[in-house]
Design an enzyme around this catalytic site. Structure first.
Site, short mmCIF file in Angstrom:
data_model
loop_
_atom_site.label_atom_id
_atom_site.label_comp_id
_atom_site.label_asym_id
_atom_site.label_seq_id
_atom_site.Cartn_x
_atom_site.Cartn_y
_atom_site.Cartn_z
N LYS A 10 45.18 45.97 27.16
CA LYS A 10 45.37 45.02 28.26
C LYS A 10 46.42 43.99 27.86
CE LYS A 10 43.04 41.35 26.23
NZ LYS A 10 43.64 40.05 25.84
N ASP A 136 35.97 40.97 26.88
CA ASP A 136 37.04 41.75 27.51
C ASP A 136 36.62 43.19 27.83
OD1 ASP A 136 38.89 39.71 27.52
OD2 ASP A 136 39.69 40.24 25.55
P1 ATP Z 1 41.08 40.47 21.65
O1 ATP Z 1 42.30 40.49 22.47
O2 ATP Z 1 39.88 41.04 22.38
O3 ATP Z 1 40.82 39.18 20.97
P2 ATP Z 1 42.45 41.71 19.50
O4 ATP Z 1 43.41 42.67 20.12
O5 ATP Z 1 43.02 40.40 19.07
O6 ATP Z 1 41.26 41.51 20.49
P3 ATP Z 1 41.19 43.81 18.06
O7 ATP Z 1 42.31 44.76 17.88
O8 ATP Z 1 40.18 44.14 19.08
O9 ATP Z 1 41.77 42.34 18.29
O10 ATP Z 1 40.49 43.63 16.63
C1 ATP Z 1 39.92 42.43 16.20
C2 ATP Z 1 38.92 42.72 15.09
O11 ATP Z 1 37.89 43.53 15.61
C3 ATP Z 1 39.51 43.47 13.90
O12 ATP Z 1 39.61 42.60 12.82
C4 ATP Z 1 38.55 44.62 13.62
O13 ATP Z 1 37.99 44.55 12.32
C5 ATP Z 1 37.44 44.49 14.65
N1 ATP Z 1 37.20 45.75 15.38
C6 ATP Z 1 36.01 46.19 15.80
N2 ATP Z 1 36.11 47.35 16.45
C7 ATP Z 1 37.40 47.69 16.45
C8 ATP Z 1 38.12 48.79 16.97
N3 ATP Z 1 37.51 49.80 17.62
N4 ATP Z 1 39.45 48.80 16.81
C9 ATP Z 1 40.07 47.77 16.17
N5 ATP Z 1 39.44 46.73 15.64
C10 ATP Z 1 38.11 46.67 15.77
#
Ligand code: ATP
Length: 287
Positions: A10, A136
């Site tokens: 997203k 989200d």
């Molecule tokens: P958001 O925008 O929801 O804050 P993000 O894109 O910043 O998310 P993610 O890529 O979702 O961050 O990852 C954040 C943390 O979540 C990572 O440090 C990871 O250890 C943990 N995590 C849990 N499940 C997953 C997954 N399926 N894929 C990636 N990271 C994951």
């Protein structure tokens, strides 16, 4: 059983925080769009317990993984908690980028399992389960273009982004979401995005109008990494983007281009400089 499902990332077209609730959560106002950058999940019925494995060694395989948590909650909800599952994640969405990678994987697991188990949960039940897993996840489950409010779980359909190419760039550093919320709480928010005007511009298919209104309140927090974010935005604009903004709590930034060639050229240049760059397209509803 072996099922595959795409987990689409997203972007926050704009991001506003209107206050903090008594329960500690922030009131968010986020027009959101699903984009074509995606992970692929393959789920097999195998062994005992639920575990994930991915091509990125630092992504956890146990219950810290949102896809594992989603699968566990799903099986509990349909009374099949004894089943063993293996979830293979081919991750393409950068981690810690504000693109909801973990949430997208959780949502994809819910869609895939519900299909495999004969749609045992209704759309409403599935959305409620998603919202319990993470703020989200409900959006990532339904996808398309939505105005997300509350913690992000209240979704209202809005007009899609006018046709454009979305160049996404992520620098080598990541930004922790709780850390940035803490910084946001330390000072009053000085500027808020014009969400109503943005949605109107989307309804009118006015890409210029949309681009004038791209704004994320997190870009104004006191954090030295925002200097790099501004630098990337500048480079996207120099490369021909009509507008550029950070998504979520970063560190990914995206620029909207009318011209596909300019987007591809700019993306190739920024990939060399920052390590990750990808030209995505908008994706419609997923469920
Ligand atoms: P958001 O925008 O929801 O804050 P993000 O894109 O910043 O998310 P993610 O890529 O979702 O961050 O990852 C954040 C943390 O979540 C990572 O440090 C990871 O250890 C943990 N995590 C849990 N499940 C997953 C997954 N399926 N894929 C990636 N990271 C994951």
């Amino acid at each position: 059983m072996s099922i595959q499902e795409k987990a689409y990332a997203k972007i926050n077209i704009s991001l506003d925080v209107s206050g903090k609730r008594p329960d500690g959560y922030h009131e968010m106002i986020m027009p959101m769009q699903t984009v074509s950058l995606c992970d692929t999940l393959t789920i097999r019925r195998e062994g005992e317990g639920i575990r994930a494995r991915s091509n990125l060694r630092y992504v956890p395989g146990d219950e810290r993984n949102l896809a594992v948590r989603a699968a566990k909650r799903y099986l509990e909800a349909i009374g099949e908690e004894g089943q063993g599952l293996r979830i293979e994640l081919d991750k393409r969405i950068p981690v810690g980028a504000g693109m909801g990678g973990g949430s997208a994987d959780a949502a994809a697991a819910l869609r895939a399992l519900n299909r495999a188990y004969g749609d045992r949960l209704s759309r409403e039940e599935l959305t409620a389960l998603a919202a319990e897993i993470g703020s989200d996840v409900a959006f990532c489950l339904v996808g398309g273009t939505m105005l997300a409010t509350g913690r992000g779980e209240n979704l209202q359909p809005i007009a899609p982004l006018p046709p454009c190419h979305i160049a996404i760039v992520k620098p080598s550093f990541s930004i922790s979401t709780p850390e940035l919320f803490n910084k946001l709480d330390r000072a009053p928010i000085r500027i808020h995005p014009d969400t109503t005007g943005l949605i109107e511009a989307m309804e009118q298919g006015d890409l210029q109008g949309v681009c004038r209104r791209l704004y994320n309140v997190f870009e104004d927090v006191d954090d030295r990494r925002m200097r790099s974010i501004r630098q990337i935005k500048g480079e996207l604009l120099d490369g021909g983007a009509l507008g550029a903004v950070m998504t979520g709590t970063g560190s990914a930034v995206f620029g909207l281009f009318e011209d596909a060639e300019a987007a591809a050229r700019c993306c190739a240049k920024l990939k060399k400089e920052y390590g990750f760059a990808f030209v995505a397209e908008s994706v419609g509803t997923l469920l």
